[in-house]
Scaffold this motif. Structure first.
Motif, PDB file in Angstrom:
ATOM      1  N   ASP A  20      44.918  25.808 103.864  1.00 49.85           N
ATOM      2  CA  ASP A  20      46.124  26.340 103.949  1.00 49.85           C
ATOM      3  C   ASP A  20      46.031  27.938 103.967  1.00 49.85           C
ATOM      4  O   ASP A  20      45.427  28.229 103.125  1.00 49.85           O
ATOM      5  CB  ASP A  20      47.279  26.094 103.344  1.00 49.85           C
ATOM      6  N   PRO A  21      46.639  28.508 104.843  1.00 47.45           N
ATOM      7  CA  PRO A  21      47.698  28.239 105.859  1.00 47.45           C
ATOM      8  C   PRO A  21      46.659  27.730 107.141  1.00 47.45           C
ATOM      9  O   PRO A  21      45.666  28.432 107.375  1.00 47.45           O
ATOM     10  CB  PRO A  21      48.364  29.835 106.180  1.00 47.45           C
ATOM     11  N   ALA A  56      37.825  30.947 111.806  1.00 49.59           N
ATOM     12  CA  ALA A  56      38.655  31.470 112.779  1.00 49.59           C
ATOM     13  C   ALA A  56      39.969  31.381 112.795  1.00 49.59           C
ATOM     14  O   ALA A  56      40.461  30.346 112.377  1.00 49.59           O
ATOM     15  CB  ALA A  56      37.964  30.985 114.066  1.00 49.59           C
ATOM     16  N   TRP A  57      40.822  32.161 113.495  1.00 45.00           N
ATOM     17  CA  TRP A  57      42.327  31.967 113.653  1.00 45.00           C
ATOM     18  C   TRP A  57      43.004  31.636 112.402  1.00 45.00           C
ATOM     19  O   TRP A  57      44.059  30.758 112.514  1.00 45.00           O
ATOM     20  CB  TRP A  57      42.493  30.954 114.677  1.00 45.00           C
ATOM     21  N   PRO A  63      39.678  23.314 102.452  1.00 46.95           N
ATOM     22  CA  PRO A  63      40.634  22.380 101.664  1.00 46.95           C
ATOM     23  C   PRO A  63      40.060  21.833 100.078  1.00 46.95           C
ATOM     24  O   PRO A  63      38.699  21.730 100.107  1.00 46.95           O
ATOM     25  CB  PRO A  63      40.577  21.110 102.652  1.00 46.95           C
ATOM     26  N   ALA A  64      40.904  21.750  99.338  1.00 43.17           N
ATOM     27  CA  ALA A  64      40.156  21.342  97.856  1.00 43.17           C
ATOM     28  C   ALA A  64      39.810  19.696  98.076  1.00 43.17           C
ATOM     29  O   ALA A  64      40.369  19.254  98.670  1.00 43.17           O
ATOM     30  CB  ALA A  64      41.231  21.430  96.863  1.00 43.17           C
TER      31      ALA A  64
END
Length: 96
Positions: A20-21, A56-57, A63-64
């Motif tokens: 995230d994000p 990228a982007w 993620p955990a």
């Protein structure tokens, strides 16, 4: 993380795992479609699963949890005591 599964019959399937994000769904779909459009290498036995880390982007922090990161919906295919990313697991993730 880009995950690509290749089966001996030349079929491929890609997943993008983000933190995230996350990038927009359109960006993720564009990456998946571009990767799946590349002709698959010859595979005699398998399936094979390849993971490629990329940044990228605005993909956010990794993620955990799982190392390497795997799609969240794959967790439902593990036994309660965990599991391995073996051929039997891959067959559940992407059945023929």
């Amino acid at each position: 993380m880009l995950l690509l599964m290749v089966k001996p019959d030349g079929r491929t399937k890609a997943w993008v795992v983000t933190g995230d994000p996350a990038p927009s769904p359109e960006t993720v779909l564009a990456v998946v479609e571009a990767v799946e459009a590349v002709p698959a290498p010859a595979v005699r036995e398998g399936p094979i699963l390849v993971g490629v880390g990329f940044d990228a982007w605005g993909g956010g922090a990794p993620p955990a949890g799982a190392s390497p990161p795997i799609p969240r919906d794959w967790y439902g295919y593990f036994a309660k005591d965990g599991g391995r990313l073996d051929d039997a697991f891959m067959a559940r993730v992407w059945p023929d």
